[in-house]
Scaffold this active site. Sequence first.
Site, PDB file in Angstrom:
ATOM      1  N   CYS A   1       8.393  -0.457  -0.861  1.00 51.41           N
ATOM      2  CA  CYS A   1       7.724  -0.321   0.445  1.00 51.41           C
ATOM      3  C   CYS A   1       6.233  -0.126   0.275  1.00 51.41           C
ATOM      4  O   CYS A   1       5.439  -0.509   1.122  1.00 51.41           O
ATOM      5  CB  CYS A   1       8.236   0.897   1.211  1.00 51.41           C
ATOM      6  SG  CYS A   1       9.978   0.877   1.568  1.00 51.41           S
TER       7      CYS A   1
ATOM      8  N   HIS B   1      15.052  -2.464   6.819  1.00 50.66           N
ATOM      9  CA  HIS B   1      14.342  -3.658   6.329  1.00 50.66           C
ATOM     10  C   HIS B   1      15.193  -4.271   5.215  1.00 50.66           C
ATOM     11  O   HIS B   1      15.902  -3.552   4.501  1.00 50.66           O
ATOM     12  CB  HIS B   1      12.982  -3.298   5.713  1.00 50.66           C
ATOM     13  CG  HIS B   1      11.947  -2.843   6.695  1.00 50.66           C
ATOM     14  ND1 HIS B   1      11.133  -1.767   6.471  1.00 50.66           N
ATOM     15  CD2 HIS B   1      11.598  -3.341   7.900  1.00 50.66           C
ATOM     16  CE1 HIS B   1      10.303  -1.611   7.498  1.00 50.66           C
ATOM     17  NE2 HIS B   1      10.572  -2.550   8.375  1.00 50.66           N
TER      18      HIS B   1
ATOM     19  N   GLU C   1       8.065  -7.517  10.691  1.00 43.80           N
ATOM     20  CA  GLU C   1       7.828  -6.351   9.825  1.00 43.80           C
ATOM     21  C   GLU C   1       7.261  -6.762   8.471  1.00 43.80           C
ATOM     22  O   GLU C   1       7.294  -6.009   7.497  1.00 43.80           O
ATOM     23  CB  GLU C   1       9.136  -5.563   9.669  1.00 43.80           C
ATOM     24  CG  GLU C   1       9.709  -5.079  10.993  1.00 43.80           C
ATOM     25  CD  GLU C   1       9.190  -3.715  11.453  1.00 43.80           C
ATOM     26  OE1 GLU C   1       9.026  -2.821  10.618  1.00 43.80           O
ATOM     27  OE2 GLU C   1       8.953  -3.553  12.678  1.00 43.80           O
TER      28      GLU C   1
HETATM   29  O1  SUG Z   1       8.728   1.856   9.167  1.00 48.17           O
HETATM   30  N1  SUG Z   1       8.757   5.111   7.901  1.00 48.17           N
HETATM   31  C1  SUG Z   1       8.575   3.702   7.676  1.00 48.17           C
HETATM   32  C2  SUG Z   1       9.102   3.345   6.327  1.00 48.17           C
HETATM   33  C3  SUG Z   1       8.728   1.931   5.962  1.00 48.17           C
HETATM   34  C4  SUG Z   1       9.381   1.505   4.715  1.00 48.17           C
HETATM   35  N2  SUG Z   1       8.992   0.180   4.403  1.00 48.17           N
HETATM   36  C5  SUG Z   1       9.778  -0.760   3.852  1.00 48.17           C
HETATM   37  N3  SUG Z   1      11.092  -0.644   3.780  1.00 48.17           N
HETATM   38  N4  SUG Z   1       9.223  -1.831   3.423  1.00 48.17           N
HETATM   39  C6  SUG Z   1       9.269   2.881   8.757  1.00 48.17           C
HETATM   40  O2  SUG Z   1      10.361   3.276   9.173  1.00 48.17           O
HETATM   41  C7  SUG Z   1       8.417   7.167   9.117  1.00 48.17           C
HETATM   42  C8  SUG Z   1       7.241   7.827   9.757  1.00 48.17           C
HETATM   43  C9  SUG Z   1       7.460   9.132  10.385  1.00 48.17           C
HETATM   44  O3  SUG Z   1       8.558   9.496  10.723  1.00 48.17           O
HETATM   45  O4  SUG Z   1       6.437   9.791  10.582  1.00 48.17           O
HETATM   46  C10 SUG Z   1       8.176   5.710   8.943  1.00 48.17           C
HETATM   47  O5  SUG Z   1       7.465   5.120   9.721  1.00 48.17           O
END
Ligand code: SUG
Length: 453
Positions: free
Chosen positions: A375, A251, A176
């Site tokens: 993020c 994460h 990730e």
């Molecule tokens: O991968 N949300 C992302 C959020 C990523 C956050 N990044 C970090 N913590 N670095 C994920 O879960 C939600 C998309 C949706 O539901 O349409 C989403 O993918």
Amino acid sequence: MTRIALEANFDGLVGPTHNYAGLSFGNVASANNANRVSNPREAALQGLAKMKALANLGYAQGVLPPQERPSVALLRTLGFSGDDHAVIREAARTAPAVLGAACSAASMWTANAATVSPSADTADGRVHFTAANLCSKLHRAIEHDTTSRVLRAAFPDETQFAHHNALPGWPSLGDEGAANHTRFCGAYGERGVEFFVYGRDDLASAPAPRRFPARQTLQASQAIARLHGLADEDVVFAQQHPDAIDAGVFHNDVIAVGNGNVLFCHALAFVDQAAVLATLRDRLAARGTQLEVIEVSATDISIEDTIGSYLFNSQLLARTAEAGGGMRLVVPQECRERPAVWRYLESLVAGGGPIRELQVFDLRESMRNGGGPACLRLRVVLTEAERKATHAGLWIDDARYATLTGWVKRHYRDRLSVSDLADPALLDECRTALDELTRLLGLGSLYPFQRDV
Ligand code: SUG
């Protein structure tokens, strides 16, 4: 010889399909906001406002473009056919969840785009990038091809930058990106200690979360350290606490943030936390730098408040000597809305430790999908020569900010529901917008729709 370097942040520009399809099981905000109406225009403007504010404070701030969505390529791979509009209509009719995955604007969270090792740490003295395979979620597993193209366009000089394709998308190699990677150092140009946090070790019987998936594996983190040519003594691997994952910490950057010689983390971040911190201290001490740890207990801030406020999904940014030195913490406004968190933060900056200042941003549109300030950005430590070799069109200054906000206002909708994703006109709108964007940023043909004609 130590070179002078700085930390640049490259934020993802929120794409025009930003929506709440609830795609990320294990990400509490994504689940809680499923089917809500989004505002893509507001989301993009909120992100740009953060970029501009940090550029105004003197930070090297870049932007990375969104990906082409809806991904007609994904839908065709999965058997939908006909012209592009027919593909969208048929997917909407027979597989709306798949269409949701094909429309996600998740590439905005560039902390998941790649893992980056600065040239001071790598065997060949180049900056190394490995695009993240993001293979634990369909809507994210489709990002890495375009991510690799974007990173190669952003950092084109192969004598200074080394690009690795994403690891194979096998479950045991789930990766990730920088969200699970932190670099500690004295000065940025000095050799540092790279800290990789994984949720799962598929080759050992380590404790695993029971409720939610662990996305990052030890095997992936180890492969990246090898690909980047990091020395064993400069690398630390630690397991994320399975209870934290089960509470919604999908994460590491939802429970810990580090920069320079400072680590700010919750007490429930890692398995065997005391031993992990001791190892980090030793490794950094061997490089002549003392690690400063700010560890927040569950009594001070509960795990629920941690996840609800995204306190640790903050950006920890070095202040210049003129600004008084120390660090500035960039937090989402949800921190101000949780009394325990805000009280803690006020006492933290008053306490004389390394964090001296708070900067609060409204990133609500991204936050509702589980994406806070950290993020939204990919950190890249660059020497002066590397900064000059970076694609100039990506740096945020007054003019580029004005150009990009104008572009958003011309092309983005101010409301998007999950049912709107079925509208084939959205595809045309997005392609028109992205085609213009690549010209504005001077990036050439980046997207599948620009390359397939
Ligand atoms: O991968 N949300 C992302 C959020 C990523 C956050 N990044 C970090 N913590 N670095 C994920 O879960 C939600 C998309 C949706 O539901 O349409 C989403 O993918």
